[in-house]
Design a protein around this motif. Structure first.
Motif, PDB file in Angstrom:
ATOM      1  N   ILE A  97       9.075   0.514 -11.966  1.00  0.00           N
ATOM      2  CA  ILE A  97       8.857  -0.347 -10.800  1.00  0.00           C
ATOM      3  C   ILE A  97       8.357   0.490  -9.632  1.00  0.00           C
ATOM      4  N   VAL A  98       7.611  -0.167  -8.775  1.00  0.00           N
ATOM      5  CA  VAL A  98       7.194   0.446  -7.520  1.00  0.00           C
ATOM      6  C   VAL A  98       7.259  -0.624  -6.439  1.00  0.00           C
ATOM      7  N   HIS A  99       7.797  -0.244  -5.289  1.00  0.00           N
ATOM      8  CA  HIS A  99       7.893  -1.121  -4.110  1.00  0.00           C
ATOM      9  C   HIS A  99       7.092  -0.478  -2.993  1.00  0.00           C
ATOM     10  N   PHE A 100       6.334  -1.268  -2.252  1.00  0.00           N
ATOM     11  CA  PHE A 100       5.466  -0.698  -1.227  1.00  0.00           C
ATOM     12  C   PHE A 100       5.176  -1.718  -0.144  1.00  0.00           C
ATOM     13  N   LEU A 101       4.717  -1.221   1.006  1.00  0.00           N
ATOM     14  CA  LEU A 101       4.406  -2.105   2.119  1.00  0.00           C
ATOM     15  C   LEU A 101       3.316  -1.515   2.993  1.00  0.00           C
ATOM     16  N   PRO A 102       2.361  -2.337   3.378  1.00  0.00           N
ATOM     17  CA  PRO A 102       1.343  -1.879   4.325  1.00  0.00           C
ATOM     18  C   PRO A 102       1.898  -1.966   5.745  1.00  0.00           C
ATOM     19  N   HIS A 103       1.396  -1.111   6.605  1.00  0.00           N
ATOM     20  CA  HIS A 103       1.793  -1.201   8.013  1.00  0.00           C
ATOM     21  C   HIS A 103       0.718  -0.599   8.903  1.00  0.00           C
ATOM     22  N   ALA A 104       0.788  -0.939  10.168  1.00  0.00           N
ATOM     23  CA  ALA A 104      -0.177  -0.450  11.150  1.00  0.00           C
ATOM     24  C   ALA A 104      -0.003   1.053  11.351  1.00  0.00           C
ATOM     25  N   SER A 105      -1.064   1.680  11.795  1.00  0.00           N
ATOM     26  CA  SER A 105      -1.044   3.093  12.160  1.00  0.00           C
ATOM     27  C   SER A 105      -1.609   3.233  13.567  1.00  0.00           C
ATOM     28  N   THR A 106      -0.992   4.059  14.368  1.00  0.00           N
ATOM     29  CA  THR A 106      -1.482   4.236  15.742  1.00  0.00           C
ATOM     30  C   THR A 106      -2.727   5.119  15.802  1.00  0.00           C
ATOM     31  N   SER A 107      -3.034   5.831  14.713  1.00  0.00           N
ATOM     32  CA  SER A 107      -4.147   6.777  14.763  1.00  0.00           C
ATOM     33  C   SER A 107      -5.294   6.417  13.828  1.00  0.00           C
ATOM     34  N   GLY A 108      -5.356   5.161  13.389  1.00  0.00           N
ATOM     35  CA  GLY A 108      -6.443   4.753  12.515  1.00  0.00           C
ATOM     36  C   GLY A 108      -6.131   3.441  11.830  1.00  0.00           C
ATOM     37  N   PRO A 109      -6.856   3.174  10.756  1.00  0.00           N
ATOM     38  CA  PRO A 109      -6.627   1.924  10.017  1.00  0.00           C
ATOM     39  C   PRO A 109      -5.209   1.852   9.445  1.00  0.00           C
TER      40      PRO A 109
ATOM     41  N   ASP B 166      -4.960   1.420  -5.831  1.00  0.00           N
ATOM     42  CA  ASP B 166      -5.977   0.380  -6.053  1.00  0.00           C
ATOM     43  C   ASP B 166      -5.717  -0.825  -5.152  1.00  0.00           C
ATOM     44  N   TRP B 167      -4.457  -1.265  -5.076  1.00  0.00           N
ATOM     45  CA  TRP B 167      -4.070  -2.386  -4.214  1.00  0.00           C
ATOM     46  C   TRP B 167      -4.446  -2.071  -2.770  1.00  0.00           C
ATOM     47  N   SER B 168      -4.168  -0.861  -2.338  1.00  0.00           N
ATOM     48  CA  SER B 168      -4.437  -0.452  -0.956  1.00  0.00           C
ATOM     49  C   SER B 168      -5.929  -0.339  -0.673  1.00  0.00           C
ATOM     50  N   ARG B 169      -6.681   0.204  -1.616  1.00  0.00           N
ATOM     51  CA  ARG B 169      -8.135   0.294  -1.447  1.00  0.00           C
ATOM     52  C   ARG B 169      -8.754  -1.104  -1.296  1.00  0.00           C
TER      53      ARG B 169
ATOM     54  N   LEU C 263      -7.009  -0.118   3.239  1.00  0.00           N
ATOM     55  CA  LEU C 263      -6.009   0.715   3.891  1.00  0.00           C
ATOM     56  C   LEU C 263      -6.461   2.169   3.812  1.00  0.00           C
ATOM     57  N   ALA C 264      -6.076   2.965   4.800  1.00  0.00           N
ATOM     58  CA  ALA C 264      -6.590   4.327   4.916  1.00  0.00           C
ATOM     59  C   ALA C 264      -5.922   5.319   3.964  1.00  0.00           C
ATOM     60  N   ARG C 265      -4.655   5.100   3.626  1.00  0.00           N
ATOM     61  CA  ARG C 265      -3.961   6.035   2.756  1.00  0.00           C
ATOM     62  C   ARG C 265      -2.686   5.417   2.212  1.00  0.00           C
ATOM     63  N   VAL C 266      -2.195   6.017   1.150  1.00  0.00           N
ATOM     64  CA  VAL C 266      -0.885   5.712   0.585  1.00  0.00           C
ATOM     65  C   VAL C 266      -0.058   6.978   0.761  1.00  0.00           C
TER      66      VAL C 266
END
Length: 145
Positions: A62-74, A103-106, A110-113
């Motif tokens: 299993i893997v759990h993940f979440l996108p979030h804002a970054s103050t220095s880029g995307p 792949d989900w992030s791309r 999103l800028a990075r994982v």
């Protein structure tokens, strides 16, 4: 054959066994209601997300993940939890789950994982050192509850 995909309602019991293994690995305790809360959030698939790795139809990672804002880029993606069943470690499952999050992030531009692990987690660090760059940051935390 290894497949990676979203967790379905039928995965609930196997997911909890794996997530309890993750929690135990880090010597934490999580109340039973928290497993229900997390599962509901993953099924909603809005703020936090989960994928599962299946080998021969069995949920083995299993893997759990979440996108979030970054103050220095995307926006970026935090890979919070990654765990595989002990009997299938070393078979590329962790790597496949990390690749699936990338792949989900791309797909969402999103800028990075990124993620973290304990410095004593030598087994996982061998994989992490192979697929990512250790930028040398040290984590600090303040418990609020």
């Amino acid at each position: 054959m290894l497949t990676i995909g979203k967790l379905t309602p039928a995965d609930r019991a196997e997911w909890e066994v794996l997530f309890r293994g993750y929690i135990a690995f880090y010597e934490r305790i999580m109340p039973p209601a928290e497993y229900d809360r997390c599962w509901a959030a993953f099924q909603a698939d809005a703020r936090v997300h989960a994928l599962g790795a299946r080998l021969g139809g069995r949920l083995v990672g299993i893997v759990h993940f979440l996108p979030h804002a970054s103050t220095s880029g995307p926006d970026v993606c935090y890979l919070q939890d990654l765990f595989t069943a002990a009997d299938v470690r070393g078979k590329g499952i962790g790597r496949a789950l990390i690749e699936a999050v990338c792949d989900w992030s791309r797909a969402r531009k999103l800028a990075r994982v990124y993620w973290q692990t304990h410095h004593t987690n030598a087994t996982a660090r061998r994989l992490y050192d192979d697929v990512a760059e250790n930028r040398g940051f040290i984590r600090y935390q303040i418990e609020l509850t």
